[in-house]
Design an enzyme around this catalytic site. Structure first.
Site, mmCIF file in Angstrom:
data_model
loop_
_atom_site.group_PDB
_atom_site.id
_atom_site.type_symbol
_atom_site.label_atom_id
_atom_site.label_comp_id
_atom_site.label_asym_id
_atom_site.label_seq_id
_atom_site.Cartn_x
_atom_site.Cartn_y
_atom_site.Cartn_z
ATOM 1 N N ALA A 124 0.813 -1.215 0.000
ATOM 2 C CA ALA A 124 0.000 0.000 0.000
ATOM 3 C C ALA A 124 0.850 1.271 0.000
ATOM 4 O O ALA A 124 0.308 2.377 0.069
ATOM 5 C CB ALA A 124 -0.905 -0.012 1.226
ATOM 6 N N ASN A 192 1.906 -2.558 7.891
ATOM 7 C CA ASN A 192 2.897 -3.329 7.132
ATOM 8 C C ASN A 192 3.710 -2.385 6.255
ATOM 9 O O ASN A 192 4.866 -2.663 5.931
ATOM 10 C CB ASN A 192 2.197 -4.385 6.289
ATOM 11 C CG ASN A 192 1.588 -5.468 7.164
ATOM 12 O OD1 ASN A 192 2.299 -6.288 7.714
ATOM 13 N ND2 ASN A 192 0.273 -5.436 7.337
ATOM 14 N N HIS A 222 -0.692 7.611 3.797
ATOM 15 C CA HIS A 222 0.673 7.380 4.287
ATOM 16 C C HIS A 222 1.601 8.426 3.678
ATOM 17 O O HIS A 222 1.630 8.597 2.452
ATOM 18 C CB HIS A 222 1.179 5.997 3.888
ATOM 19 C CG HIS A 222 0.245 4.885 4.235
ATOM 20 N ND1 HIS A 222 -0.006 4.488 5.527
ATOM 21 C CD2 HIS A 222 -0.509 4.076 3.455
ATOM 22 C CE1 HIS A 222 -0.871 3.485 5.525
ATOM 23 N NE2 HIS A 222 -1.197 3.224 4.281
HETATM 24 N N1 LIG Z 1 1.981 -4.844 2.751
HETATM 25 C C1 LIG Z 1 0.982 -3.976 2.715
HETATM 26 O O1 LIG Z 1 1.120 -2.838 2.236
HETATM 27 C C2 LIG Z 1 -0.336 -4.360 3.282
HETATM 28 C C3 LIG Z 1 -0.477 -5.544 3.953
HETATM 29 N N2 LIG Z 1 -1.680 -5.929 4.472
HETATM 30 C C4 LIG Z 1 -1.736 -7.188 5.212
HETATM 31 O O2 LIG Z 1 -2.003 -8.251 4.312
HETATM 32 C C5 LIG Z 1 -2.694 -9.304 4.999
HETATM 33 C C6 LIG Z 1 -3.970 -9.654 4.247
HETATM 34 O O3 LIG Z 1 -4.779 -8.503 4.195
HETATM 35 P P1 LIG Z 1 -6.295 -8.559 3.691
HETATM 36 O O4 LIG Z 1 -6.398 -9.328 2.441
HETATM 37 O O5 LIG Z 1 -6.810 -7.182 3.733
HETATM 38 O O6 LIG Z 1 -6.973 -9.374 4.877
HETATM 39 P P2 LIG Z 1 -8.425 -10.024 4.869
HETATM 40 O O7 LIG Z 1 -8.796 -10.158 6.309
HETATM 41 O O8 LIG Z 1 -9.340 -9.314 3.956
HETATM 42 O O9 LIG Z 1 -8.156 -11.467 4.240
HETATM 43 C C7 LIG Z 1 -7.319 -12.400 4.831
HETATM 44 C C8 LIG Z 1 -7.782 -13.779 4.423
HETATM 45 O O10 LIG Z 1 -6.857 -14.727 4.921
HETATM 46 C C9 LIG Z 1 -7.558 -15.772 5.544
HETATM 47 N N3 LIG Z 1 -6.755 -16.344 6.614
HETATM 48 C C10 LIG Z 1 -6.359 -15.748 7.746
HETATM 49 N N4 LIG Z 1 -5.670 -16.618 8.505
HETATM 50 C C11 LIG Z 1 -5.621 -17.776 7.817
HETATM 51 C C12 LIG Z 1 -5.072 -19.059 8.079
HETATM 52 N N5 LIG Z 1 -4.446 -19.329 9.224
HETATM 53 N N6 LIG Z 1 -5.204 -20.026 7.154
HETATM 54 C C13 LIG Z 1 -5.852 -19.780 6.005
HETATM 55 N N7 LIG Z 1 -6.406 -18.578 5.687
HETATM 56 C C14 LIG Z 1 -6.294 -17.595 6.601
HETATM 57 C C15 LIG Z 1 -8.828 -15.133 6.093
HETATM 58 O O11 LIG Z 1 -9.838 -16.076 6.267
HETATM 59 C C16 LIG Z 1 -9.149 -14.128 4.990
HETATM 60 O O12 LIG Z 1 -9.923 -14.702 3.964
HETATM 61 C C17 LIG Z 1 -2.963 -8.774 6.416
HETATM 62 O O13 LIG Z 1 -1.976 -9.245 7.308
HETATM 63 C C18 LIG Z 1 -2.834 -7.268 6.252
HETATM 64 O O14 LIG Z 1 -2.471 -6.609 7.443
HETATM 65 C C19 LIG Z 1 -2.788 -5.156 4.282
HETATM 66 C C20 LIG Z 1 -2.688 -3.970 3.610
HETATM 67 C C21 LIG Z 1 -1.465 -3.451 3.103
HETATM 68 O O1 LIG Z 2 -3.597 -0.522 3.232
HETATM 69 C C1 LIG Z 2 -2.984 0.321 3.890
HETATM 70 O O2 LIG Z 2 -3.214 1.532 3.828
HETATM 71 C C2 LIG Z 2 -1.843 -0.077 4.762
HETATM 72 C C3 LIG Z 2 -2.045 -1.222 5.610
HETATM 73 O O3 LIG Z 2 -3.142 -1.620 5.957
HETATM 74 C C4 LIG Z 2 -0.840 -1.897 6.075
HETATM 75 O O4 LIG Z 2 0.260 -1.430 5.773
HETATM 76 O O5 LIG Z 2 -0.957 -2.924 6.737
#
Ligand SMILES: NC(=O)C1=CN([C@@H]2O[C@H](COP(=O)(O)OP(=O)(O)OC[C@H]3O[C@@H](n4cnc5c(N)ncnc54)[C@H](O)[C@@H]3O)[C@@H](O)[C@H]2O)C=CC1
Ligand SMILES: O=C([O-])CC(=O)C(=O)O
Length: 271
Positions: A124, A192, A222
């Site tokens: 992000a 993250n 951000h």
């Molecule tokens: N690197 C970045 O810039 C960003 C990273 N993230 C992170 O990415 C990750 C995913 O985010 P989202 O897709 O928004 O989350 P979300 O909550 O929409 O989807 C996560 C999915 O993973 C599944 N899940 C969770 N634990 C599990 C397990 N033990 N086994 C199997 N499936 C499992 C859930 O059931 C859900 O379907 C989160 O940790 C979030 O904080 C989010 C936004 C930005």
């Molecule tokens: O999507 C965003 O704005 C950032 C976020 O949640 C993350 O870094 O985990």
């Protein structure tokens, strides 16, 4: 532009990031083939995959390591169960929950032994190309300021542990002021981006993080500020929250897709 290189992909999590990413791969990305996904609820997963052209296999988190590229888009709590088998098997590991990597940098040393690669996506955020370039020389300071709508911060462990209520704020409140290591622990589903910035630049202790709960913003905002010998820069990104998860900017899934394309393309833009 893609090469004839073909790599298989498996994804942990079919949420705000994983589902659109899986859909895009299913629709066809040259050089990449989705072979598996891991989900908590198989019935729900099958419903989400019902209209796919080539339905991927439902796998356990450990089985994802059968693919060349293993994408973690689940949660910080699930990170290690995806990361370890993938790295042990010498795969390319692409973690969305990269905050969970900060206290586990031994995995990078393990990857050196197994031939695995850990590729942290920009996610992000923005500007990691410039941060990485600046980090080849001396850097004085790196900061990130995050502003999120109240609903996007609700339930963060740091807020709960410190009794900080954000639901009814009528003015912006600075809820956290510390470094990226502390931020990743206190806000595992929110910053993250701070972890990725830290890994690109001066590390999690020297990367300073401020988090605002802001009732006036509708996007996840951000701003990074870098003061380096070679350049000084400030950049801001305003992410539209995903429909499925207000914490997550919609750009994140697209960033992962762009990252995966970069792993097989012959023309790669940006450092
Ligand atoms: N690197 C970045 O810039 C960003 C990273 N993230 C992170 O990415 C990750 C995913 O985010 P989202 O897709 O928004 O989350 P979300 O909550 O929409 O989807 C996560 C999915 O993973 C599944 N899940 C969770 N634990 C599990 C397990 N033990 N086994 C199997 N499936 C499992 C859930 O059931 C859900 O379907 C989160 O940790 C979030 O904080 C989010 C936004 C930005
Ligand atoms: O999507 C965003 O704005 C950032 C976020 O949640 C993350 O870094 O985990």
């Amino acid at each position: 532009m893609s090469s004839t290189v073909s790599k298989t992909v498996a994804i942990a999590g079919l949420g705000a990031i994983g589902l659109p990413l899986a859909r895009a791969l299913d629709a066809g990305v040259e050089g990449l083939r989705l072979i598996g996904v891991a989900c908590r609820d198989p019935v729900n997963a099958r419903a989400r995959l019902a209209d796919f052209q080539a339905e991927p296999r439902l796998m356990s988190l450990a089985e994802l390591a059968e693919a060349d590229i293993v994408v973690e888009a689940a949660s910080a709590a699930a990170f290690e169960q995806v990361a370890l088998p993938a790295i042990e098997a010498g795969r390319i590991f692409v973690p969305a929950s990269c905050g969970a990597l900060l206290p586990r940098m031994h995995l990078a040393r393990l990857a050196q032994q197994t031939g695995a690669r850990i590729v942290v996506p920009t996610g992000a955020l923005l500007g990691l190309d410039a941060v990485r370039a600046a980090a080849e020389g001396p850097i004085d300071s790196v900061t990130i300021e995050t502003r999120k709508p109240l609903a996007a911060l609700a339930g963060a462990p740091y807020l709960v542990q410190n009794g900080i209520e954000v639901a009814d704020l009528s003015e912006p409140l600075l809820v956290f002021n510390g470094n990226a290591m502390e931020a990743a622990a206190g806000f595992p589903a929110n910053v993250n981006v701070a972890a990725a910035l830290a890994l690109a630049g001066v590390g999690p202790v020297r990367t300073k993080v401020r988090i605002w709960a802001d009732p006036f913003v509708t996007r996840n905002v951000h701003t990074i500020n870098v003061d380096a010998e070679a350049a000084r820069f400030s950049m801001t990104i305003e992410n539209v929250p995903s429909a499925g998860n207000p914490r997550t900017g919609r750009l994140t899934g697209l960033s992962l897709l762009a990252c995966l394309r970069g792993l097989v393309s012959t023309l790669k833009v940006g450092s």
